[in-house]
Write an enzyme that holds these catalytic residues in place. Sequence first.
Site, PDB file in Angstrom:
ATOM      1  N   GLU A  80       0.857  -1.195   0.000  1.00 18.03           N
ATOM      2  CA  GLU A  80       0.000   0.000   0.000  1.00 18.03           C
ATOM      3  C   GLU A  80       0.882   1.230   0.000  1.00 18.03           C
ATOM      4  OE1 GLU A  80      -3.039   0.087   3.045  1.00 18.03           O
ATOM      5  OE2 GLU A  80      -2.864   2.261   3.266  1.00 18.03           O
ATOM      6  N   GLU A  87      -2.709  11.374   3.241  1.00 16.58           N
ATOM      7  CA  GLU A  87      -3.779  11.202   4.217  1.00 16.58           C
ATOM      8  C   GLU A  87      -3.806  12.435   5.108  1.00 16.58           C
ATOM      9  OE1 GLU A  87      -4.577   6.932   5.789  1.00 16.58           O
ATOM     10  OE2 GLU A  87      -2.390   7.114   5.597  1.00 16.58           O
TER      11      GLU A  87
END
Length: 294
Positions: free
Chosen positions: A173, A178
Site C-alpha cells: 500500500e 492522508e
Amino acid sequence: MKFSTRIISIFFLSIIGGFFLSCDSEDKDNPSGSTPDNPTATIPIPDQGFVSPTTYDGMTLVWEDDFEGNSLDIANWSHETGTGNNGWGNNELQYYRSQNTSVERGHLIITAKQESFGGSQYTSSRIVSMNKKQFRYGRVDIRAVMPRGQGLWPALWMLGSNFSEVGWPACGEIDIMEMVGGQGRENTVHGTVHWQNDGSHAEFGRSYRLPSGTLADKFHVFSIVWDATSIRWYIDNVEYNVIDTTPAQLDEFRRSFFFIMNVAVGGNWPGSPDNTTVFPQHMIVDYIRVFQFD
C-alpha cells in the site's frame, strides 16, 4: 489508509455563476453553501493554490483524468460501496455510496454527509481504478483540497494490483496523502507505505506540516516519485519523505498498483465526529496525472 486483511473483495453541483469562494471566506455555519433541498448545489471550489507543471524532464505523461464533463469516467474508475468489513478494517462509520460522488466544473467532488443510510449515520464515497488504470513506477501528481472537521479522514492512495489474490498487506500500500481532521491536525499531510515482512504487517511513514493555513484552505499538489529503488513523497513539490525499497522484503513496491480516492468518517485514527463537525464536507480533486520515465 490502512487496509484490513479480512476484506477480500474490492468491487462488488451546480451553479456558482463564475463566483468562487475560498475556504477562508466561507460561511462558517454553512461551509458547503448547500441547502437541504439541493446539498451539492453551490459547493465552493477554491480558486487558489499550487499548480504542478504539465511536463517533467525525462518523463512522459501516460495518463491523466481532469474530471471534465458531468459524470465519473467509468473507463477509469469504479465505486466501492457499503461498510466493508469492520468499517473497512478501521472501524470507520460511513456507508460508501456512488451518489456522494459528483463531477462538475472540471473537478471530482466526494461529499461526506451526516445522514442515516444502510445502518450508518454517515455517507461518503470511495472510487478505485482497479482493473482499469494501474501503473508501476513514475511520478503521480494529484491536485486536491481537503475537507475539514473532527472525524474526517480523506485519503489519496494505492494498493497493489494483486490485492485480490494475496490480500493486504502482502499486496503493498502506498498512501500518497492522508489527513485527519480536527484537533489542529488539518495542517498536516501524511505519506506512508504498508507491506508484509516475515508474515507480519510493517509500515513506514512521515508527515509534513504546512508553514501556514490548512489543507482545506486551498489546493495543494500531493505527489510521489517512484522507481525500482525508492519512493519519495512531495507536497507542492517539496520533498518530505523517502523510503529505500531495495530490500527483498519490500518487493511489493516493484509491482503495479491502482488508485483509491475516498473520504472516511470516523475510524481508529481520526476518532468520531463531534458537535464541532459541520456536514456536508467535500474533498475536491482537480486532476490526477501519471508520468513515467523515458
